[in-house]
Write a protein that holds these residues in place. Structure first.
Motif, PDB file in Angstrom:
ATOM      1  N   PHE A 489       0.864  -1.116   0.049  1.00  0.00           N
ATOM      2  CA  PHE A 489      -0.037  -0.013   0.138  1.00  0.00           C
ATOM      3  C   PHE A 489       0.720   1.229   0.068  1.00  0.00           C
ATOM      4  O   PHE A 489       1.873   1.311   0.940  1.00  0.00           O
ATOM      5  N   ASP A 490       0.546   2.284  -0.919  1.00  0.00           N
ATOM      6  CA  ASP A 490       1.293   3.354  -0.895  1.00  0.00           C
ATOM      7  C   ASP A 490       0.270   4.435  -1.118  1.00  0.00           C
ATOM      8  O   ASP A 490      -0.917   4.338  -1.693  1.00  0.00           O
ATOM      9  N   GLU A 491       0.584   5.655  -0.379  1.00  0.00           N
ATOM     10  CA  GLU A 491      -0.536   6.715  -0.482  1.00  0.00           C
ATOM     11  C   GLU A 491      -1.565   6.459   0.443  1.00  0.00           C
ATOM     12  O   GLU A 491      -2.464   7.104   0.462  1.00  0.00           O
ATOM     13  N   VAL A 492      -1.917   5.393   1.123  1.00  0.00           N
ATOM     14  CA  VAL A 492      -3.154   4.906   1.829  1.00  0.00           C
ATOM     15  C   VAL A 492      -3.460   5.890   3.039  1.00  0.00           C
ATOM     16  O   VAL A 492      -4.460   5.932   3.486  1.00  0.00           O
ATOM     17  N   ASP A 493      -2.268   6.445   3.409  1.00  0.00           N
ATOM     18  CA  ASP A 493      -2.517   7.634   4.661  1.00  0.00           C
ATOM     19  C   ASP A 493      -2.529   8.888   4.133  1.00  0.00           C
ATOM     20  O   ASP A 493      -2.676   9.801   4.909  1.00  0.00           O
ATOM     21  N   ALA A 494      -2.841   9.034   2.997  1.00  0.00           N
ATOM     22  CA  ALA A 494      -2.828  10.392   2.411  1.00  0.00           C
ATOM     23  C   ALA A 494      -4.288  11.312   2.971  1.00  0.00           C
ATOM     24  O   ALA A 494      -5.124  10.780   2.954  1.00  0.00           O
ATOM     25  N   GLY A 495      -3.893  12.388   3.634  1.00  0.00           N
ATOM     26  CA  GLY A 495      -5.294  13.001   4.187  1.00  0.00           C
ATOM     27  C   GLY A 495      -5.781  12.410   5.376  1.00  0.00           C
ATOM     28  O   GLY A 495      -6.711  12.848   5.871  1.00  0.00           O
ATOM     29  N   VAL A 496      -5.064  11.580   5.968  1.00  0.00           N
ATOM     30  CA  VAL A 496      -5.438  10.987   7.201  1.00  0.00           C
ATOM     31  C   VAL A 496      -4.515  11.494   8.526  1.00  0.00           C
ATOM     32  O   VAL A 496      -3.160  11.680   8.389  1.00  0.00           O
ATOM     33  N   GLY A 497      -5.390  11.422   9.551  1.00  0.00           N
ATOM     34  CA  GLY A 497      -4.463  11.878  11.045  1.00  0.00           C
ATOM     35  C   GLY A 497      -5.179  11.874  12.082  1.00  0.00           C
ATOM     36  O   GLY A 497      -6.390  11.019  11.965  1.00  0.00           O
ATOM     37  N   GLY A 498      -4.541  11.898  13.189  1.00  0.00           N
ATOM     38  CA  GLY A 498      -5.340  11.527  14.616  1.00  0.00           C
ATOM     39  C   GLY A 498      -5.687  10.168  14.780  1.00  0.00           C
ATOM     40  O   GLY A 498      -5.048   9.133  14.343  1.00  0.00           O
ATOM     41  N   ARG A 499      -7.038  10.109  15.268  1.00  0.00           N
ATOM     42  CA  ARG A 499      -7.912   8.872  15.580  1.00  0.00           C
ATOM     43  C   ARG A 499      -7.689   7.854  14.387  1.00  0.00           C
ATOM     44  O   ARG A 499      -7.681   6.806  14.241  1.00  0.00           O
ATOM     45  N   ALA A 500      -8.055   8.495  13.090  1.00  0.00           N
ATOM     46  CA  ALA A 500      -8.457   7.826  11.801  1.00  0.00           C
ATOM     47  C   ALA A 500      -7.033   7.048  11.427  1.00  0.00           C
ATOM     48  O   ALA A 500      -7.017   6.138  11.000  1.00  0.00           O
ATOM     49  N   ALA A 501      -5.991   7.756  11.656  1.00  0.00           N
ATOM     50  CA  ALA A 501      -4.490   7.019  11.569  1.00  0.00           C
ATOM     51  C   ALA A 501      -4.331   5.805  12.166  1.00  0.00           C
ATOM     52  O   ALA A 501      -3.917   4.844  11.783  1.00  0.00           O
ATOM     53  N   VAL A 502      -4.726   5.890  13.570  1.00  0.00           N
ATOM     54  CA  VAL A 502      -4.772   4.653  14.267  1.00  0.00           C
ATOM     55  C   VAL A 502      -5.496   3.522  13.688  1.00  0.00           C
ATOM     56  O   VAL A 502      -5.230   2.393  13.742  1.00  0.00           O
ATOM     57  N   GLU A 503      -6.728   4.024  13.445  1.00  0.00           N
ATOM     58  CA  GLU A 503      -7.688   3.009  12.880  1.00  0.00           C
ATOM     59  C   GLU A 503      -7.220   2.256  11.566  1.00  0.00           C
ATOM     60  O   GLU A 503      -7.200   1.364  11.124  1.00  0.00           O
ATOM     61  N   LEU A 504      -6.495   3.135  10.751  1.00  0.00           N
ATOM     62  CA  LEU A 504      -5.832   2.892   9.441  1.00  0.00           C
ATOM     63  C   LEU A 504      -4.820   1.806   9.902  1.00  0.00           C
ATOM     64  O   LEU A 504      -4.696   0.590   8.979  1.00  0.00           O
ATOM     65  N   GLY A 505      -3.832   2.019  10.731  1.00  0.00           N
ATOM     66  CA  GLY A 505      -2.826   1.113  11.265  1.00  0.00           C
ATOM     67  C   GLY A 505      -3.434  -0.246  11.453  1.00  0.00           C
ATOM     68  O   GLY A 505      -2.836  -1.426  11.180  1.00  0.00           O
ATOM     69  N   ARG A 506      -4.519   0.004  12.523  1.00  0.00           N
ATOM     70  CA  ARG A 506      -5.133  -1.140  13.064  1.00  0.00           C
ATOM     71  C   ARG A 506      -5.768  -2.272  11.878  1.00  0.00           C
ATOM     72  O   ARG A 506      -5.279  -3.260  12.106  1.00  0.00           O
ATOM     73  N   ARG A 507      -6.182  -1.615  10.782  1.00  0.00           N
ATOM     74  CA  ARG A 507      -6.957  -2.417   9.775  1.00  0.00           C
ATOM     75  C   ARG A 507      -5.952  -2.905   8.970  1.00  0.00           C
ATOM     76  O   ARG A 507      -6.023  -4.149   8.480  1.00  0.00           O
ATOM     77  N   LEU A 508      -4.648  -2.259   8.885  1.00  0.00           N
ATOM     78  CA  LEU A 508      -3.701  -2.770   7.904  1.00  0.00           C
ATOM     79  C   LEU A 508      -2.995  -4.192   8.754  1.00  0.00           C
ATOM     80  O   LEU A 508      -2.720  -5.233   8.169  1.00  0.00           O
ATOM     81  N   ALA A 509      -3.027  -3.970  10.126  1.00  0.00           N
ATOM     82  CA  ALA A 509      -2.589  -5.077  10.916  1.00  0.00           C
ATOM     83  C   ALA A 509      -3.543  -6.561  10.666  1.00  0.00           C
ATOM     84  O   ALA A 509      -3.077  -7.360  10.677  1.00  0.00           O
TER      85      ALA A 509
END
Length: 589
Positions: A489-509
């Motif tokens: 995954f590339d650019e999957v975190d574009a425009g993401v921050g805060g709590r949403a960034a944690v959820e993004l990491g959790r879902r990748l895991a």
């Protein structure tokens, strides 16, 4: 699964060796450090077009190699099956070596398991091992075929798809057979018509054997009648003038010969005189016959017939011999043979009618199986859309949505994949129109949509068991829930921050539980979830040249990298925050 990636002289990277984790691997570093070159390396060994301008300054060529674990070899393993079919060797431990050499000048070279291989084969094999979700790679999922494959794999409709494929194949085979017979029948009917017309034409002329030769000889006599008459009369005048003029006094040749015979017999001496007399008698008989024949020709000259009629008849006969000759005897022989062939021809309308019934029956069975498949797809489409919407909400895309439409086409539009027109439509924000994927989202939004799709599909496979017959991810020809698959995954975190960034990491895991995940990220909340982290950093500089270094960070080094990503420094506060973030980034058992 990607076990090792080695890169030499690609852009600012002179040498890098990565051994990603089996689960989730994060690649981090400052902007412009060269993280994109690692993605370019993956694309090169995946068969993408070579770009010689990416070769490191001062180097003659770039070289990239990826070592993959493809799982156990066997007919059920599409990766090893493709390699075996290409006649290339397989490693005993299931490892696949994909390599690419890209010179500054000249053509690139591809190798598979140490053997030179076509770039297309590299692309095929890599497509079953790795899927890159980056802005330049997302458009594959915009293909209707990819969307259909993804939905079928998620639906687990392998049995329905197999039943339809079998029914459709039987229907098409019967349809092709019917069409073939119709073509043959059409040809046979045309041949029969030709034979009938030809026989009728010959019969209208009604020639007899040798007639063409006879008529041409008769025509020759008529055309030379005066010459013939003069010659015959001259010959008769010499032989027997009485045949020409009854009042003529000149003796005939036969009369003269009779005198000679009487003179010889009057000698009364046997021997040569008697033999001569007998020979003259024989000669006189021939002369008499010849005179009769010639005189009869004079009688026939006025009975030869009308020359125009003879020429018309010869013309009719010539028309026949031009088609079926070279002479009338050949025409008559051809007619006899054609009559026998015509008797043997069988239109067999009953056979065609029987086969037409079979085609209709098989088509009905295929339509029934197609509708069953459509129902399974429609049900799975609703479920998949709802679950993806939930994932998008957690990925800082509240109000975004995916609608998967399964629209049955008309019965006559049935093809080898069923009756359905399948469309993945995306709404990036509330109130926006639903548009086809690839036309309605930015690179980052599309990457997160793909993550949501992959995650929902993977968890669906985990709960229901893997369907080894399906291809459930958004790449080509591979399987969701298969630990041999690598998602990047590339650019999957574009425009993401805060709590949403944690959820993004959790879902990748979470996705990394069922497949290998490699993510290029600048968010510490995402990188902290990784099982292994690599840092891409600028090294020493010489003039305008910058060397990029790639190294794995662990322990304190990783804490410092997370701290840098959090605050741009390694202060006590940022280090503490980094340790807390790493500690909390764990999936609950």
């Amino acid at each position: 699964m990607l076990e090792e990636l080695e890169v030499r002289d690609l852009g600012p990277i002179h040498h890098a060796l990565l051994r990603p984790a089996a689960g989730m691997t994060a690649i981090t570093g400052e902007t412009g450090a060269g993280k994109s070159m690692l993605l370019n390396a993956i694309r090169l060994i995946s068969g993408s077009t070579a770009r010689p301008q990416l070769v490191s300054p001062g180097a003659h060529e770039s070289w990239v190699q990826g070592i993959f674990d493809a799982g156990r070899a066997g007919a059920e393993n599409p990766v090893t099956a493709a390699i075996s079919e290409a006649g290339l060797p397989l490693e005993d431990e299931g490892q696949i070596f994909l390599a690419r050499t890209m010179p500054v000048k000249g053509r690139s070279r591809a190798a598979l398991n140490g053997r030179t291989a076509p770039r297309g084969l590299l692309e095929e094999v890599a497509g079953m091992l790795v899927t890159v979700h980056g802005q330049a790679d997302q458009m594959r999922m915009a293909s209707p075929a990819r969307q259909r494959e993804f939905l079928d794999a998620y639906a687990g409709d392998g049995p329905q798809l197999e039943a339809f494929s079998k029914a459709f194949r039987q229907y098409r085979q019967a349809q092709d057979h019917l069409e073939e017979l119709r073509n043959q029948q059409s040809g046979a009917m045309a041949q029969a018509d030709y034979l009938r017309e030809s026989i009728a034409r010959i019969d209208r002329v009604d020639p007899h054997s040798g007639e063409d030769r006879e008529l041409k000889a008769q025509r020759d006599r008529i055309e030379h009648a005066a010459q013939i008459s003069q010659g015959v009369m001259s010959a008769l005048s010499a032989l027997d003038s009485g045949q020409i003029d009854p009042d003529a006094d000149a003796p005939s040749a036969t009369a003269l010969v009779e005198r000679a015979i009487a003179a010889l017999e009057g000698i009364g001496v046997e021997g040569v005189f008697q033999e001569s007399a007998q020979r003259l008698r024989s000669l006189n008989a021939d002369l008499s016959d010849l005179v009769f024949t010639l005189s009869s020709q004079l009688d026939d000259e006025g009975q030869e017939g009308d020359l125009d009629k003879i020429n018309a008849r010869i013309h009719d006969l010539d028309e026949l011999t031009r088609r079926w000759g070279p002479d009338i005897d050949d025409v008559l022989a051809w007619r006899k043979k054609a009559a026998f062939e015509l008797e043997d021809m069988d239109a067999s309308p009953e056979k065609l009618e029987e086969l037409q019934g079979q085609v209709e029956q098989l088509r009905g069975s295929a339509l029934k199986a197609a509708r069953t498949l459509s129902a399974s797809r429609a049900k799975a489409a609703r479920r998949l859309s709802d679950l993806v919407d939930g994932e998008l909400h957690s990925l800082a895309m509240a109000g975004a949505g995916l609608e998967i439409r399964v629209r049955p086409r008309q019965d006559q539009d049935m093809d080898g994949h069923g009756l359905d027109q399948i469309d993945f439509l995306f709404r990036p924000y509330p109130g926006s129109d639903l548009l086809p994927m690839g036309k309605s989202a930015s690179g980052g939004e599309l990457s997160r949509l793909m993550l949501a799709l992959e995650l929902v599909a993977a968890e669906g496979r985990t709960s229901s068991g893997p369907d080894r017959s399906g291809h459930g991810h958004a790449g080509r020809d591979s399987q969701v829930g298969d630990p041999t698959m690598t998602f990047i995954f590339d650019e999957v975190d574009a425009g993401v921050g805060g709590r949403a960034a944690v959820e993004l990491g959790r879902r990748l895991a979470r996705l990394a539980v069922t497949a290998q995940v490699i993510v290029v990220t600048h968010l510490p909340q995402v990188a902290s979830w990784a099982d292994r982290q690599f840092v891409v950093a600028k090294g020493r500089e010489g003039g305008d040249a910058v060397e990029t270094l790639v190294h794995q960070v662990e322990g304190k080094d990783r804490e410092r990298e997370i701290a840098r990503m959090l605050a741009g420094s390694e202060s006590t506060t940022s280090l503490k925050h980094a340790r807390e973030l790493l500690s909390s980034s764990r999936l609950q058992a």
